[in-house]
Design a protein around this motif. Sequence first.
Motif, PDB file in Angstrom:
ATOM      1  N   ILE A   1      11.639  37.682 -56.720  1.00 24.50           N
ATOM      2  CA  ILE A   1      11.037  37.323 -55.437  1.00 24.50           C
ATOM      3  C   ILE A   1      11.935  36.341 -54.695  1.00 24.50           C
ATOM      4  N   GLY A   2      12.453  35.335 -55.391  1.00 23.58           N
ATOM      5  CA  GLY A   2      13.326  34.340 -54.770  1.00 23.58           C
ATOM      6  C   GLY A   2      14.605  34.951 -54.216  1.00 23.58           C
ATOM      7  N   GLU A   3      15.240  35.833 -55.002  1.00 23.06           N
ATOM      8  CA  GLU A   3      16.465  36.484 -54.537  1.00 23.06           C
ATOM      9  C   GLU A   3      16.177  37.382 -53.334  1.00 23.06           C
TER      10      GLU A   3
ATOM     11  N   PHE B   1       6.960  36.276 -65.844  1.00 22.79           N
ATOM     12  CA  PHE B   1       6.753  35.432 -64.669  1.00 22.79           C
ATOM     13  C   PHE B   1       8.091  34.926 -64.133  1.00 22.79           C
ATOM     14  N   ARG B   2       8.932  34.439 -65.039  1.00 20.39           N
ATOM     15  CA  ARG B   2      10.247  33.921 -64.642  1.00 20.39           C
ATOM     16  C   ARG B   2      11.081  35.006 -63.972  1.00 20.39           C
ATOM     17  N   ASN B   3      11.107  36.210 -64.565  1.00 17.24           N
ATOM     18  CA  ASN B   3      11.879  37.314 -63.986  1.00 17.24           C
ATOM     19  C   ASN B   3      11.345  37.708 -62.613  1.00 17.24           C
TER      20      ASN B   3
ATOM     21  N   SER C   1       5.545  32.405 -51.224  1.00 15.68           N
ATOM     22  CA  SER C   1       4.774  31.157 -51.281  1.00 15.68           C
ATOM     23  C   SER C   1       3.913  31.066 -52.540  1.00 15.68           C
ATOM     24  N   ILE C   2       3.726  32.175 -53.250  1.00 18.26           N
ATOM     25  CA  ILE C   2       3.016  32.136 -54.535  1.00 18.26           C
ATOM     26  C   ILE C   2       3.899  31.473 -55.597  1.00 18.26           C
ATOM     27  N   TYR C   3       5.192  31.719 -55.515  1.00 22.46           N
ATOM     28  CA  TYR C   3       6.116  31.283 -56.552  1.00 22.46           C
ATOM     29  C   TYR C   3       6.893  30.006 -56.221  1.00 22.46           C
ATOM     30  N   TYR C   4       6.992  29.679 -54.929  1.00 23.63           N
ATOM     31  CA  TYR C   4       7.828  28.543 -54.523  1.00 23.63           C
ATOM     32  C   TYR C   4       7.071  27.643 -53.545  1.00 23.63           C
ATOM     33  N   GLU C   5       7.399  26.348 -53.596  1.00 28.11           N
ATOM     34  CA  GLU C   5       6.890  25.383 -52.615  1.00 28.11           C
ATOM     35  C   GLU C   5       7.815  25.456 -51.405  1.00 28.11           C
TER      36      GLU C   5
ATOM     37  N   LYS D   1      17.492  25.856 -54.077  1.00 29.89           N
ATOM     38  CA  LYS D   1      17.459  24.702 -54.979  1.00 29.89           C
ATOM     39  C   LYS D   1      16.675  25.033 -56.246  1.00 29.89           C
ATOM     40  N   ALA D   2      15.493  25.669 -56.090  1.00 29.96           N
ATOM     41  CA  ALA D   2      14.682  26.031 -57.256  1.00 29.96           C
ATOM     42  C   ALA D   2      15.418  27.014 -58.153  1.00 29.96           C
ATOM     43  N   LEU D   3      16.110  27.979 -57.550  1.00 27.47           N
ATOM     44  CA  LEU D   3      16.840  28.970 -58.350  1.00 27.47           C
ATOM     45  C   LEU D   3      18.019  28.330 -59.071  1.00 27.47           C
ATOM     46  N   LEU D   4      18.767  27.481 -58.391  1.00 32.11           N
ATOM     47  CA  LEU D   4      19.954  26.871 -58.997  1.00 32.11           C
ATOM     48  C   LEU D   4      19.606  25.784 -60.009  1.00 32.11           C
ATOM     49  N   ASP D   5      18.497  25.075 -59.776  1.00 29.50           N
ATOM     50  CA  ASP D   5      18.072  24.025 -60.710  1.00 29.50           C
ATOM     51  C   ASP D   5      17.423  24.601 -61.962  1.00 29.50           C
ATOM     52  N   GLY D   6      17.148  25.898 -61.935  1.00 29.37           N
ATOM     53  CA  GLY D   6      16.489  26.516 -63.085  1.00 29.37           C
ATOM     54  C   GLY D   6      15.000  26.273 -63.098  1.00 29.37           C
ATOM     55  N   ASN D   7      14.416  25.896 -61.966  1.00 28.66           N
ATOM     56  CA  ASN D   7      12.969  25.683 -61.894  1.00 28.66           C
ATOM     57  C   ASN D   7      12.246  27.007 -61.691  1.00 28.66           C
ATOM     58  N   VAL D   8      12.579  27.938 -62.557  1.00 29.49           N
ATOM     59  CA  VAL D   8      11.927  29.255 -62.487  1.00 29.49           C
ATOM     60  C   VAL D   8      11.334  29.605 -63.828  1.00 29.49           C
TER      61      VAL D   8
END
Length: 197
Positions: free
Chosen positions: A53-55, A46-48, A115-119, A190-197
């Motif tokens: 998806i974020g990148e 899931f994290r990967n 939008s499934i993975y991030y707010e 922000k989510a990627l850099l904060d490690g909220n993955v």
Amino acid sequence: MSSKETLLIWTAFSGLAGALLTQLMTGLFSFINDRRKCKQDLKNQFRNKKIEIGENFYFMNGEVMAMIQKNIAYWKNRTDSRSKKSLTILNKEMEKLNSLSEKINAENWKYNLVSIYYELPFQVDEIWAANKKTQKYYLAVIDMSEQIKQLPSTEQEPLYKEYNTLVFNLCSHYEWLYSRMQANMIAVKKALLDGNV
């Protein structure tokens, strides 16, 4: 039965019970460990996927935002007095931009999953509504442009004010869209850099 035989039977049962208990505990610990590994594997997958998806979203959104900036520049330049040659060059640039846009849209399935993975502050239904509005503004500008071309040059001047207003509305909408897309990029970054993955 003698006490020796009873002791021997109890010893045998104790050994058997110990072996069964050891097997039971080994199986239980193995089950718990396998379950923990499975959960950890799912979390890692899931994290990967979320990072992928974020990148991808960040790249695609950046490309779309660059296209929006080019569209704004195109329409602002087009309202200035231009020679036919410079307008031809601008039109060729827009054709390149449109072909890049088609390529990006063909490869955007990951973009649609974000939008499934991030707010995100700018949600998919809002994006669809904004796209409809963009198309409405764009078509109004094109229609007015064609209407002006159809008229004799002496009758064109009064329509330029309306044309410029339509171009202004289109560019304002593009700028609003750009700022909303930028908010999405900031949220994902922000989510990627904060490690909220």
